[in-house]
Design a protein around this motif. Structure first.
Motif, mmCIF file in Angstrom:
data_model
loop_
_atom_site.group_PDB
_atom_site.id
_atom_site.type_symbol
_atom_site.label_atom_id
_atom_site.label_comp_id
_atom_site.label_asym_id
_atom_site.label_seq_id
_atom_site.Cartn_x
_atom_site.Cartn_y
_atom_site.Cartn_z
ATOM 1 N N PRO A 102 0.980 -1.175 -0.042
ATOM 2 C CA PRO A 102 -0.085 -0.099 -0.026
ATOM 3 C C PRO A 102 0.762 1.256 0.111
ATOM 4 O O PRO A 102 0.405 2.213 -0.556
ATOM 5 N N LEU A 103 2.150 1.213 0.536
ATOM 6 C CA LEU A 103 2.907 2.512 0.716
ATOM 7 C C LEU A 103 3.599 2.669 -0.852
ATOM 8 O O LEU A 103 3.553 3.903 -1.290
ATOM 9 N N LYS A 104 3.762 1.541 -1.511
ATOM 10 C CA LYS A 104 4.331 1.654 -2.923
ATOM 11 C C LYS A 104 3.240 2.350 -3.747
ATOM 12 O O LYS A 104 3.574 3.172 -4.559
ATOM 13 N N SER A 107 1.968 6.038 -1.199
ATOM 14 C CA SER A 107 2.600 7.154 -0.526
ATOM 15 C C SER A 107 3.937 7.586 -1.419
ATOM 16 O O SER A 107 4.038 7.120 -2.492
ATOM 17 N N LYS B 23 0.216 4.141 -10.846
ATOM 18 C CA LYS B 23 1.444 4.649 -10.837
ATOM 19 C C LYS B 23 2.264 4.112 -11.969
ATOM 20 O O LYS B 23 2.353 2.832 -12.056
ATOM 21 N N VAL B 26 5.398 1.656 -11.161
ATOM 22 C CA VAL B 26 4.834 0.335 -10.816
ATOM 23 C C VAL B 26 4.451 -0.264 -11.936
ATOM 24 O O VAL B 26 4.692 -1.664 -12.281
ATOM 25 N N MET B 123 -8.325 -1.508 -1.195
ATOM 26 C CA MET B 123 -7.162 -0.571 -0.842
ATOM 27 C C MET B 123 -7.429 0.597 -1.798
ATOM 28 O O MET B 123 -6.771 1.608 -1.523
ATOM 29 N N ILE B 125 -7.420 0.407 -5.059
ATOM 30 C CA ILE B 125 -6.543 0.123 -6.480
ATOM 31 C C ILE B 125 -7.567 -0.480 -7.550
ATOM 32 O O ILE B 125 -8.350 -1.504 -7.035
#
Lengths: 252, 247
Positions: A102-104, A107, B23, B26, B123, B125
């Motif tokens: 979740p941090l990746k 944040s 992101k 990612v 989450m 996502i």
């Protein structure tokens, strides 16, 4: 605080939850109990938006979740943490990568900062030296604790736990319960826990909601539950021989 | 009616898949990971299949030419065009539908039944975009390279088998593979490959994403992924051939 107002959900015309209204309070462990198939899982899935409700509304500190669009929900969900029944850890990631996930995603921390935070969360759930192991290499209790560590990584405001101690031995179940209660009080989280474990109810039941056949049947706390005259709730809590013995001792 | 239901749900899933990623860094890492796991790891099977296909095409062509007025260099030409036009794209596509398709469906299906997809959604996502988009991009990118490799291996193995068996001389075969080469055939086969790559990944991902139940359902989803993506590949092979080759 989570306010649930008259929510209902039906599948093929058959209601699985009907007209449920309940308030889950901040800084408290709010337990939802009931038999298998009573509608607990649908209720918790409705709270996090994995199931759309047919009627009613859900408010998170005054924010109406049910009327939000996809983007607004996405933002609110970043305040959620969830511990699933089986842990739901990502198989392809190691323990530390799972907690850092979740941090990746959300944040702007640097890698060392993320690592530090993930290590802190793992320490908080009393897990050391398993950072590089994969979910398939750790026990069920450890998986639950890693799942809790992952769910608190982003400092959630709301924590949802779906039967967090199912499938665990009594000692590990108590450890998980205490951990959730400690975290709830320490970070002032609104925690909702689905369970049918009476040990959990007696240990951490700040607020208990009993669901029966999709309806809210009883509401109270761990101190009131043993003395209720609600027939269905009594049948549920005193189903096992152990609880029957306890009740007879209390009565005598 | 069932077909329309699945087509509608598939379209809705693709809209979710092609929405803005969370992101970019990612996403990029995931694409490289998928290129390795779905593309580079398929190189071995593509080489083996292409080698034997090329060899068999050459031998069958050579042994079926009985008329002495038909020159043997046509064997080289036949092998080259068969590999380029059909075998390296469609047959390799069907083989990859088995290997890559079942892998994608079972991976995503297992994530569904073990609530890992729910965990992503909670989450905040977009699970469809996070899981499926990198796979589609990776396979669409790497499949044309696999096709080119397959063409070269097939033509090369045809030469080896033809010469070693004595069915065709080296000079005739090499003359044949250079004769009347149409560069557009390469464009045609690469266009087909890109379509097939998209079909394999998206159909298999769809089967896995909407898999509910347990291990049995994951197995069924994996089988359906292979069957449906193979059938759709065959259908699109006809459509694309009609559109691209017929003048």
């Amino acid at each position: 605080m989570i306010e649930v107002n008259n929510i209902s959900k039906a599948f093929d015309g058959q209601y699985v939850i009907k007209n449920i209204s309940v308030v889950f309070e901040t800084g408290k462990t709010n337990l939802v109990i009931g038999q298998s198939g009573a509608g607990k899982t649908i209720l918790i899935k409705a709270l996090v938006g994995l199931q759309e409700v047919d009627e009613g509304s859900i408010n998170f500190d005054g924010r109406n979740f049910t009327s939000m669009n996809f983007k607004e929900r996405k933002l609110l969900r970043q305040e959620f943490g969830m511990v699933f029944q089986g842990g739901a850890l990502f198989d392809s990631l190691s323990v530390i990568e799972n907690v850092m996930f979740p941090l990746k995603m959300f944040s702007k921390l640097t890698y060392p900062e993320k690592l530090e935070r993930a290590n802190f969360c793992l320490k908080r759930v009393n897990l050391d030296n398993i950072n590089n192991l994969y979910p398939s290499e750790i026990s069920g209790g450890m998986k639950k604790r890693v799942s809790i560590a992952r769910s608190i990584a982003l400092n959630p405001k709301y924590l949802f736990c779906d039967e967090p101690n199912s499938g665990l031995d009594p000692i590990n179940a108590i450890i998980i319960d205490s951990l959730i209660k400690e975290i709830t009080e320490e970070y002032q989280i609104t925690t909702v826990i689905n369970t049918h474990d009476m040990n959990s109810v007696m240990a951490i039941g700040d607020k208990v909601t009993f669901i029966y056949n999709g309806h809210k049947w009883w509401e109270g706390n761990k101190n009131q539950i043993m003395f209720t005259d609600n027939k269905e709730l009594n049948n549920f809590i005193f189903a096992s021989e152990l609880t029957k013995i306890i009740k007879s001792k209390i009565s005598s | 009616m069932h077909v329309f239901f699945h087509f509608g749900r598939y379209t809705k899933l693709m809209v979710k898949v092609f929405s803005r990623p969370e992101k970019f860094r990612v996403l990029l890492n995931q694409i490289f990971h998928e290129i390795d796991s779905l593309g580079i790891n398929s190189l071995g099977i593509v080489i083996i299949i292409s080698f034997f296909m090329g060899a068999v095409i050459t031998l069958q062509a050579a042994y079926n030419i009985e008329n002495p007025f038909i020159p043997l260099w046509l064997v080289g030409l036949g092998t080259r065009d068969s590999m380029i036009l059909e075998f390296s794209s469609t047959i390799v596509g069907l083989i990859l539908a088995g290997k890559v398709g079942s892998s994608i469906a079972s991976e995503i299906g297992t994530m569904r039944v073990t609530e890992q997809i729910d965990a992503l959604e909670v989450m905040g996502i977009n699970s469809a975009s996070y899981l499926i988009f990198p796979k589609i991009i990776a396979v669409v990118f790497i499949n044309p390279f696999l096709t080119i490799v397959s063409i070269f291996i097939g033509v090369f193995s045809g030469w080896i088998s033809g010469v070693l068996s004595g069915a065709v001389s080296s000079e005739s075969y090499i003359y044949g593979i250079q004769y009347a080469f149409v560069p557009f055939y390469i464009t045609y086969t690469l266009i087909k490959t890109v379509f097939f790559a998209f079909i394999i990944t998206s159909v298999s991902a769809y089967e896995g994403y909407y898999c509910y139940g347990g291990a049995l359902e994951v197995g069924k989803a994996s089988t359906k992924a292979v069957v449906y993506s193979s059938l759709i590949i065959l259908l699109f092979n006809v459509i694309l051939t009609q559109l691209l080759l017929v003048q």
